[in-house]
Enzyme design. Structure first.
Site, PDB file in Angstrom:
ATOM      1  N   TYR A  99      44.082  29.886 -17.255  1.00  0.00           N
ATOM      2  CA  TYR A  99      45.514  29.508 -17.619  1.00  0.00           C
ATOM      3  C   TYR A  99      46.145  30.529 -16.611  1.00  0.00           C
ATOM      4  O   TYR A  99      45.845  31.858 -16.679  1.00  0.00           O
ATOM      5  CB  TYR A  99      46.095  29.282 -18.577  1.00  0.00           C
ATOM      6  CG  TYR A  99      45.993  27.930 -19.129  1.00  0.00           C
ATOM      7  CD1 TYR A  99      46.538  26.935 -19.200  1.00  0.00           C
ATOM      8  CD2 TYR A  99      44.642  27.994 -20.140  1.00  0.00           C
ATOM      9  CE1 TYR A  99      46.344  25.680 -19.781  1.00  0.00           C
ATOM     10  CE2 TYR A  99      44.253  26.641 -20.742  1.00  0.00           C
ATOM     11  CZ  TYR A  99      45.126  25.636 -20.461  1.00  0.00           C
ATOM     12  OH  TYR A  99      44.906  24.457 -21.097  1.00  0.00           O
ATOM     13  N   TYR A 138      37.231  25.197 -22.189  1.00  0.00           N
ATOM     14  CA  TYR A 138      37.464  26.421 -22.408  1.00  0.00           C
ATOM     15  C   TYR A 138      37.589  26.680 -23.756  1.00  0.00           C
ATOM     16  O   TYR A 138      38.326  25.861 -24.349  1.00  0.00           O
ATOM     17  CB  TYR A 138      38.667  27.101 -21.563  1.00  0.00           C
ATOM     18  CG  TYR A 138      40.031  26.627 -22.283  1.00  0.00           C
ATOM     19  CD1 TYR A 138      40.477  25.745 -21.885  1.00  0.00           C
ATOM     20  CD2 TYR A 138      40.535  27.334 -23.299  1.00  0.00           C
ATOM     21  CE1 TYR A 138      41.654  25.044 -21.952  1.00  0.00           C
ATOM     22  CE2 TYR A 138      41.741  27.002 -23.615  1.00  0.00           C
ATOM     23  CZ  TYR A 138      42.496  25.732 -23.251  1.00  0.00           C
ATOM     24  OH  TYR A 138      43.618  25.373 -23.761  1.00  0.00           O
ATOM     25  N   ARG A 141      37.126  23.622 -25.950  1.00  0.00           N
ATOM     26  CA  ARG A 141      38.140  22.519 -25.662  1.00  0.00           C
ATOM     27  C   ARG A 141      37.778  21.752 -24.774  1.00  0.00           C
ATOM     28  O   ARG A 141      37.318  22.319 -23.722  1.00  0.00           O
ATOM     29  CB  ARG A 141      39.552  23.037 -25.473  1.00  0.00           C
ATOM     30  CG  ARG A 141      40.234  23.706 -26.953  1.00  0.00           C
ATOM     31  CD  ARG A 141      41.712  23.317 -27.042  1.00  0.00           C
ATOM     32  NE  ARG A 141      41.746  22.053 -27.238  1.00  0.00           N
ATOM     33  CZ  ARG A 141      42.756  21.138 -26.798  1.00  0.00           C
ATOM     34  NH1 ARG A 141      43.621  21.615 -26.088  1.00  0.00           N
ATOM     35  NH2 ARG A 141      42.718  19.855 -27.140  1.00  0.00           N
ATOM     36  N   HIS A 144      41.386  19.092 -20.220  1.00  0.00           N
ATOM     37  CA  HIS A 144      42.670  18.563 -20.572  1.00  0.00           C
ATOM     38  C   HIS A 144      43.915  18.807 -19.723  1.00  0.00           C
ATOM     39  O   HIS A 144      43.551  20.054 -19.220  1.00  0.00           O
ATOM     40  CB  HIS A 144      42.874  18.501 -22.124  1.00  0.00           C
ATOM     41  CG  HIS A 144      43.091  20.012 -22.300  1.00  0.00           C
ATOM     42  ND1 HIS A 144      42.174  20.645 -22.876  1.00  0.00           N
ATOM     43  CD2 HIS A 144      44.309  20.777 -22.610  1.00  0.00           C
ATOM     44  CE1 HIS A 144      42.471  21.938 -23.216  1.00  0.00           C
ATOM     45  NE2 HIS A 144      43.676  22.072 -22.964  1.00  0.00           N
ATOM     46  N   HIS A 146      47.860  19.686 -19.918  1.00  0.00           N
ATOM     47  CA  HIS A 146      49.014  19.495 -20.768  1.00  0.00           C
ATOM     48  C   HIS A 146      50.269  18.673 -20.108  1.00  0.00           C
ATOM     49  O   HIS A 146      50.471  19.052 -18.750  1.00  0.00           O
ATOM     50  CB  HIS A 146      49.479  21.160 -21.150  1.00  0.00           C
ATOM     51  CG  HIS A 146      48.521  21.669 -21.895  1.00  0.00           C
ATOM     52  ND1 HIS A 146      48.537  21.714 -23.341  1.00  0.00           N
ATOM     53  CD2 HIS A 146      47.389  22.412 -21.636  1.00  0.00           C
ATOM     54  CE1 HIS A 146      47.764  22.404 -23.712  1.00  0.00           C
ATOM     55  NE2 HIS A 146      47.099  22.777 -22.813  1.00  0.00           N
TER      56      HIS A 146
HETATM   57 FE   LIG Z   1      44.973  23.915 -23.091  1.00  0.00          FE
END
Ligand SMILES: [Fe+2]
Length: 209
Positions: A99, A138, A141, A144, A146
């Site tokens: 991120y 990652y 998870r 996805h 957000h």
């Molecule tokens: Fe996330």
């Protein structure tokens, strides 16, 4: 009997009770609000600078690595009305699973040519569009994206979009929405310029404030 009188005669023979419920139904369309999902730890701390709806061309002008993904959708209220000028925000990993956030890889994704997060306003028909890449998994998870959606008079929606065939947590479900199937899309093949990529539709419904 002229045509007008004939129509009036036919109408007058219809039982009011059989017509009225349909008229009422048409006026009170109710959609189920999109489930809320966890905000997560990587909501962008600031939105200054070049933050638009195209996440894959950023800074140097080169394409960010990853599978191109176009996300389009319509934002509606639970009474079925399209919401114009709704602010739609997305944030996600780059192709390396990082991120753009001080608590993850800082400006790493941006240095690799990926904007990391983006925003768009819906048009007069409630539509939005993002050009991004397919996120990768990652920390156990599944991939996805957000979402946060803000529209006047509606409850703010914070949720996540998942991908069919790979939407299960690898290690427990720590407070994520139990209605994952409603948050899962099945992208189709789509060209992004010269590159092979994907396109997904993710329509969202906002509850009353
Ligand atoms: Fe996330």
């Amino acid at each position: 009997m002229n045509l007008r009188r004939r129509i009036l005669t036919v109408l007058s023979t219809l039982p009011v009770a059989s017509v009225l419920p349909h008229v009422l139904q048409a006026q009170t369309t109710t959609l189920k609000a999109t489930p809320q999902d966890a905000l997560g730890p990587f909501y962008p701390p600031q939105w200054a600078g070049e933050i638009d709806a195209d996440l894959v061309v950023f800074g140097s002008g080169a394409y960010a690595d990853g599978t191109p993904l176009t996300i389009t959708g319509v934002i509606r209220s639970t009474d079925g009305k399209a919401l114009a000028n709704a602010r739609v925000e997305i944030w996600q990993t780059d192709a390396t699973g990082k991120y753009r956030h001080p608590d993850d890889d800082g400006e790493g994704p941006a240095k690799r040519g990926f904007q990391g997060f983006g925003r768009a306003l819906t048009d007069g028909e409630g539509r939005y569009r993002f050009r991004t890449i397919k996120p990768v998994l990652y920390s156990g998870r599944p991939p996805h994206v957000h979402f946060r959606v803000v529209a006047g008079g509606r409850k703010e929606l914070v949720t996540q979009m998942y991908f069919a065939g790979d939407n299960k947590e690898r290690g427990g479900n720590f407070g994520f929405s139990k209605e994952r199937d409603r948050l899962t899309v099945a992208p189709t093949a789509a060209k992004d310029g010269q590159r092979d990529g994907l396109a997904a539709t993710f329509d969202l419904v906002l509850a009353a404030a």
